[in-house]
Scaffold this motif. Structure first.
Motif, mmCIF file in Angstrom:
data_model
loop_
_atom_site.group_PDB
_atom_site.id
_atom_site.type_symbol
_atom_site.label_atom_id
_atom_site.label_comp_id
_atom_site.label_asym_id
_atom_site.label_seq_id
_atom_site.Cartn_x
_atom_site.Cartn_y
_atom_site.Cartn_z
ATOM 1 N N MET A 1 0.835 -1.203 0.000
ATOM 2 C CA MET A 1 0.000 0.000 0.000
ATOM 3 C C MET A 1 0.872 1.256 0.000
ATOM 4 O O MET A 1 1.833 1.323 0.774
ATOM 5 C CB MET A 1 -0.840 0.024 1.286
ATOM 6 C CG MET A 1 -2.297 -0.304 1.054
ATOM 7 S SD MET A 1 -3.336 0.180 2.440
ATOM 8 C CE MET A 1 -2.688 -0.775 3.772
ATOM 9 N N ASN A 2 0.547 2.223 -0.828
ATOM 10 C CA ASN A 2 1.333 3.454 -0.803
ATOM 11 C C ASN A 2 0.886 4.365 0.355
ATOM 12 O O ASN A 2 -0.076 4.061 1.071
ATOM 13 C CB ASN A 2 1.284 4.173 -2.165
ATOM 14 C CG ASN A 2 -0.101 4.710 -2.474
ATOM 15 O OD1 ASN A 2 -0.859 5.060 -1.566
ATOM 16 N ND2 ASN A 2 -0.439 4.774 -3.749
ATOM 17 N N THR A 3 1.598 5.484 0.528
ATOM 18 C CA THR A 3 1.353 6.333 1.703
ATOM 19 C C THR A 3 -0.086 6.864 1.731
ATOM 20 O O THR A 3 -0.727 6.888 2.785
ATOM 21 C CB THR A 3 2.358 7.519 1.688
ATOM 22 O OG1 THR A 3 3.667 6.958 1.646
ATOM 23 C CG2 THR A 3 2.216 8.401 2.909
ATOM 24 N N LEU A 4 -0.608 7.286 0.576
ATOM 25 C CA LEU A 4 -1.963 7.851 0.568
ATOM 26 C C LEU A 4 -3.005 6.790 0.922
ATOM 27 O O LEU A 4 -3.969 7.075 1.638
ATOM 28 C CB LEU A 4 -2.284 8.489 -0.789
ATOM 29 C CG LEU A 4 -1.521 9.777 -1.106
ATOM 30 C CD1 LEU A 4 -1.988 10.370 -2.437
ATOM 31 C CD2 LEU A 4 -1.663 10.820 0.001
ATOM 32 N N GLU A 5 -2.779 5.571 0.451
ATOM 33 C CA GLU A 5 -3.719 4.487 0.801
ATOM 34 C C GLU A 5 -3.661 4.188 2.306
ATOM 35 O O GLU A 5 -4.696 4.022 2.953
ATOM 36 C CB GLU A 5 -3.383 3.218 -0.009
ATOM 37 C CG GLU A 5 -3.796 3.340 -1.473
ATOM 38 C CD GLU A 5 -3.103 2.317 -2.380
ATOM 39 O OE1 GLU A 5 -3.507 2.236 -3.548
ATOM 40 O OE2 GLU A 5 -2.165 1.614 -1.931
ATOM 41 N N GLN A 6 -2.441 4.180 2.843
ATOM 42 C CA GLN A 6 -2.307 3.942 4.290
ATOM 43 C C GLN A 6 -2.963 5.064 5.089
ATOM 44 O O GLN A 6 -3.615 4.844 6.103
ATOM 45 C CB GLN A 6 -0.830 3.856 4.671
ATOM 46 C CG GLN A 6 -0.143 2.590 4.195
ATOM 47 C CD GLN A 6 1.319 2.582 4.622
ATOM 48 O OE1 GLN A 6 1.648 2.759 5.782
ATOM 49 N NE2 GLN A 6 2.208 2.387 3.667
ATOM 50 N N LEU A 7 -2.776 6.301 4.591
ATOM 51 C CA LEU A 7 -3.354 7.460 5.285
ATOM 52 C C LEU A 7 -4.882 7.367 5.281
ATOM 53 O O LEU A 7 -5.544 7.594 6.301
ATOM 54 C CB LEU A 7 -2.877 8.753 4.596
ATOM 55 C CG LEU A 7 -3.511 10.056 5.070
ATOM 56 C CD1 LEU A 7 -3.313 10.258 6.574
ATOM 57 C CD2 LEU A 7 -2.906 11.252 4.313
ATOM 58 N N SER A 8 -5.422 7.025 4.129
ATOM 59 C CA SER A 8 -6.868 6.913 4.007
ATOM 60 C C SER A 8 -7.389 5.874 4.999
ATOM 61 O O SER A 8 -8.382 6.110 5.705
ATOM 62 C CB SER A 8 -7.199 6.510 2.568
ATOM 63 O OG SER A 8 -8.517 6.825 2.284
ATOM 64 N N GLN A 9 -6.676 4.757 5.078
ATOM 65 C CA GLN A 9 -7.108 3.690 5.986
ATOM 66 C C GLN A 9 -6.995 4.129 7.456
ATOM 67 O O GLN A 9 -7.868 3.834 8.260
ATOM 68 C CB GLN A 9 -6.241 2.465 5.740
ATOM 69 C CG GLN A 9 -6.949 1.184 6.078
ATOM 70 C CD GLN A 9 -6.192 -0.017 5.557
ATOM 71 O OE1 GLN A 9 -5.177 -0.398 6.135
ATOM 72 N NE2 GLN A 9 -6.668 -0.597 4.474
#
Ligand code: B1M
Length: 209
Positions: A1-9
């Protein structure tokens, strides 16, 4: 998962500390702050809303996710505001009476701050008379009304009515929020509508310029 996906989660699951750390990491990766909002934070809240609608989560989880989103936004806000510049315009903004949602309203306020507006933020659950009093006191060029509930749209109608009836100087009114449309804005006599914070900046300049 990239940073934006991790942030969203992290935001969707209400992890405020992780949301801040990952927002910082996204900035370090030179992702532009408005992309962080559009591609990670806003979709996170949309997924929270979807899960609430399906009864998979309840109000406390929505609240915790909202707090995590605010943590992330506190880190991003300075990137939108230019220090030391005296703003040319003034705007009064608030969520209308009965409405406690403020994330979208705060985003619009942050973007307006970065676009030459001094912001008088009246907060949430703002009665029409309080908007009118703030307009008399601060003499803004623009008033922004936000509503997220279909049940608070009548309060928006009443606020526009009172501002038109009681304020005898030109003041532009912009409205927005998930249930709001251009057609509704036209019907209730608002001067402008914006579907999101980015467009709210363009339309604000068009209204006051
Ligand atoms: Co509430 N809630 N909520 N909630 N909540 C929604 C809005 C809902 C769609 C969820 C759902 O059912 N899917 C639903 C409304 C249904 C409807 O009326 N059609 C709902 C409900 C039902 C409720 C309660 C009634 C739940 C209950 O108690 N049973 C209750 C009402 C409380 C009240 O206000 N009186 C309630 C409570 C809450 C919390 C307090 C727990 C929390 C808010 C915390 C906070 O804001 N500090 C919350 C949350 C977090 C949400 C969702 C999940 C997320 C809202 C959000 O922040 N979105 C939301 C679901 C969803 O939106 N999909 C939901 C992210 C934000 C960036 O988007 O606010 O749309 P948004 O703002 C955008 C644009 O709309 C626009 O620009 C912004 C940025 O791009 N915009 C403007 C907004 N204002 C603008 C003004 C402008 C221009 C553009 O000009 C001035």
């Amino acid at each position: 998962m990239n940073t934006l996906e991790q942030l969203s989660q992290a935001v969707a699951s209400g992890k405020g500390n992780d949301a801040k750390t990952l927002s910082q990491r996204a900035l370090d990766e030179e992702i532009c702050p408005s992309d962080i909002i559009d591609r990670a934070l806003t979709p996170a809240m949309a997924s929270v809303g979807e899960r609430f609608r399906k009864n998979l989560i309840f109000v406390p989880e929505m609240l915790i996710a909202a707090r995590a989103m605010k943590e992330a936004m506190s880190l991003l806000e300075p990137h939108f505001v230019s220090a030391g510049i005296v703003p040319k315009y003034t705007a009064v903004i608030g969520s209308v009476q009965g409405d406690l949602h403020d994330i979208g309203k705060n985003l619009v306020a942050i973007m307006w701050k970065g676009a030459d507006f001094r912001i008088i933020d009246l907060g949430v659950n703002v009665p029409p008379a309080k908007f009118a009093a703030a307009v008399r006191e601060h003499r803004p060029q623009l008033v922004g009304l936000s509503a997220l509930l279909t049940t608070t749209l009548p309060a928006m109608v009443e606020t526009v009515r009172i501002l038109r009836a009681e304020i005898d100087r030109p003041v532009r009114i912009m409205i927005g929020g998930a249930p709001v449309t251009q057609q509704f804005a036209d019907e209730i006599g608002a001067d402008g509508y914006a579907p999101n914070a980015g467009v709210a900046v363009e339309r604000a300049h068009a209204l006051v310029g």
